[in-house]
Every structure is written in structure tokens, then in C-alpha cells.
Design a protein around this motif. Sequence first.
Motif, short mmCIF file in Angstrom:
data_model
loop_
_atom_site.label_atom_id
_atom_site.label_comp_id
_atom_site.label_asym_id
_atom_site.label_seq_id
_atom_site.Cartn_x
_atom_site.Cartn_y
_atom_site.Cartn_z
N HIS A 1 -79.21 -21.97 -18.20
CA HIS A 1 -79.11 -21.46 -19.57
C HIS A 1 -79.72 -22.45 -20.56
CE1 HIS A 1 -77.38 -19.08 -22.87
NE2 HIS A 1 -77.14 -20.24 -23.43
N CYS A 2 -79.39 -23.72 -20.43
CA CYS A 2 -79.94 -24.74 -21.33
C CYS A 2 -81.45 -24.80 -21.25
CB CYS A 2 -79.35 -26.11 -21.01
SG CYS A 2 -77.57 -26.25 -21.33
N SER A 3 -81.99 -24.72 -20.03
CA SER A 3 -83.43 -24.78 -19.85
C SER A 3 -84.12 -23.57 -20.47
CB SER A 3 -83.74 -24.85 -18.35
OG SER A 3 -85.13 -25.04 -18.13
N ALA B 1 -69.53 -23.94 -29.77
CA ALA B 1 -69.00 -22.61 -29.49
C ALA B 1 -69.45 -22.06 -28.13
CB ALA B 1 -69.41 -21.64 -30.60
N ALA B 2 -70.28 -22.81 -27.41
CA ALA B 2 -70.82 -22.32 -26.14
C ALA B 2 -69.73 -22.24 -25.08
CB ALA B 2 -71.94 -23.24 -25.66
N ARG C 1 -73.41 -23.35 -20.76
CA ARG C 1 -73.70 -24.78 -20.62
C ARG C 1 -74.34 -25.10 -19.27
NH1 ARG C 1 -71.14 -27.65 -24.70
NH2 ARG C 1 -69.52 -26.48 -25.83
N THR C 2 -74.67 -24.07 -18.50
CA THR C 2 -75.28 -24.29 -17.19
C THR C 2 -76.71 -24.80 -17.36
OG1 THR C 2 -76.10 -22.03 -17.03
CG2 THR C 2 -73.89 -22.46 -16.16
N LEU D 1 -80.56 -22.44 -30.93
CA LEU D 1 -81.29 -22.58 -29.66
C LEU D 1 -81.36 -24.04 -29.22
CD1 LEU D 1 -84.25 -20.09 -30.24
CD2 LEU D 1 -82.43 -19.85 -28.54
N ALA D 2 -81.62 -24.94 -30.17
CA ALA D 2 -81.71 -26.37 -29.84
C ALA D 2 -80.37 -26.89 -29.35
CB ALA D 2 -82.19 -27.16 -31.05
N GLU D 3 -79.29 -26.46 -29.99
CA GLU D 3 -77.95 -26.90 -29.57
C GLU D 3 -77.61 -26.35 -28.18
OE1 GLU D 3 -75.53 -27.63 -33.74
OE2 GLU D 3 -75.48 -25.64 -32.83
N ARG D 4 -78.03 -25.13 -27.91
CA ARG D 4 -77.81 -24.57 -26.57
C ARG D 4 -78.65 -25.34 -25.54
NH1 ARG D 4 -75.79 -19.29 -26.20
NH2 ARG D 4 -74.07 -19.12 -27.70
#
Length: 287
Positions: free
Chosen positions: A150-152, A140-141, A146-147, A130-133
Motif C-alpha cells: 500500500h505504501c509503495s 488515520a491509516a 500501512r502494508t 498520499l505522501a503520509e500514506r
Amino acid sequence: PSQSLKRSYRATMLLAGEDQSDAMQKFVQERASVITATLFKVFQSDSCGSFHHACHVICHLLENHTDQVLGVIGANLESLNTYLNPMLSCVQHSPVAETLVKLVSCPTMTPKVRWSLYTSLSARKFLLLLAERATGTDPAATEAERTPAHCSACAEVFSELTDRLAVDPHGGELLLQPIGHCPELLDGLLASVCGTRQADGTIRHRPYRQRLDAAQALQRLVAKATHDELPAASPMGDMNSFAAMGMAPEMVKNQLMCVAEQIHMRLGASFHDLAVVVAGTPLGWDT
């Protein structure tokens, strides 16, 4: 609304409506595992289903047939990836985010099911994912993962899950371990806030929204990791329910304290960079 949406609504009411017949309740109970596996197909990229309808049914099943639902999702690491990876890809939709948090932190599962689910989540290092996203650093995303939206959403789910796991005495400590023992988790959040120094000495900043989300996630994490005890969650996992009922919540051990020292040490090492950001100097948080 289209005919397919109307059919979806009728099916939702049949499976999870308030006025279910005894026959329908028996049908759902006997087939809860199969229904769960089928519902998760809504998160596949080629699905045209309604997230609102599917998540409503999943939450209804989770409340009434907890072990059957979580037994499907968390049986092992392979099943966890099969069901939660596509779901996580859609987390920017609010009903998906809310349902994901409920699934991962459901307090009413039996010990056997909890052990299988938490072991799989731990092996997946779910909080690290979750933190990496949230920081856009998951190798792997996909492009869609990476939008900014999505990140938020991943940042918010990270914070919400951390809050809930901190008061989970049955496995919260296990799932919180990546915060203290995977350096890339805190480093990624700090890099999003402070920026990354390049070879020429300049600072490369992340988009403003991503920096703000990372800063809020860190703030909530540090604030939570300063108390030995926290108010317990209600039986349904809502930490605000006691106040609504006029009851004083029971105090429980803060599971985050197992990694509190690592959190404070890592932030202490970045104190100068954080101070620069707050001060808004030329190398700081300029937008």
C-alpha cells in the motif's frame, strides 16, 4: 471462473463494451451518475466485486461522460471522502491506482466541475495524504493501509499525480501547494530516506522498500521542479502520446515552479543527512 465473476464480466461488457447498442448507450448516458455511485461500492471492505471490471467501467464512463462521473465524486469534500477514501485503501491493486490517477487529473472536465473537484481535493490536501500514506505516517491509516504494498502504491500515485499536475494550467498550482506549504510532506519523505534520530543519538530507519520509494518520489519531484516549461499532456492526459503520433508537444508553464524554491530550500537543509545516506556510513542507509 465462478458464476458471480462471469456475471460481472457480462455486466461490464454491457456497460462498457465496444459493441454497445444505441439503446444501451442511451441508458448509460442517462444513468451515468447513478452507475458511478454504485460502482464505487466495489472499494468497500465487505465487497466481493472485481476491481478490474469496476475500474474498466469507471474509465469508460470517465472518457464518455466526464462531468457526470466527476460531478458525483467531487461535488464537495464530503462526497470526495465518501468515494475516494475507500478507493485509496485499495490503491495497491494496479487497476485502482491507474483509475485514481485518471480521475484526479482528467483534463477534459468542464471548468465548473473542475473547480468543485479541485477545491475539494485542495481542502483534503490530497498530495499530503498520499505522501503520509507512502511514508506510513498517516495517523488515520488502518493496519491494511500501512502494508509495504500500500505504501509503495501511494508513493507511485503521488509521483504520477505530481507529474500530471505540473502541466495542468487549470488548477495544478492549487493542488501542488501542500508540497511547498505543508512542511510535514517533504519532511516525511526525507525522514523515510534518511531515518529519524532518536533520543540516544541512534538513527531509526524505515523498511528498505519504503526508503527506496521515498527516495524515488523525491528524485522525481526535484527533477521536475527544475524547468520553467514542460511538455504538455495530450488531451487524454498521456504525456507520451505526442511522441507516438510523431508530433512535437506544446510547451507549457511548469506549475511546480510555484513551490520550487521551498523544495530546494528544504532539501538543501537536509543535504548533510542525504550525503550520509549516499555515502553509506554507519549512520546511513544500512539495510
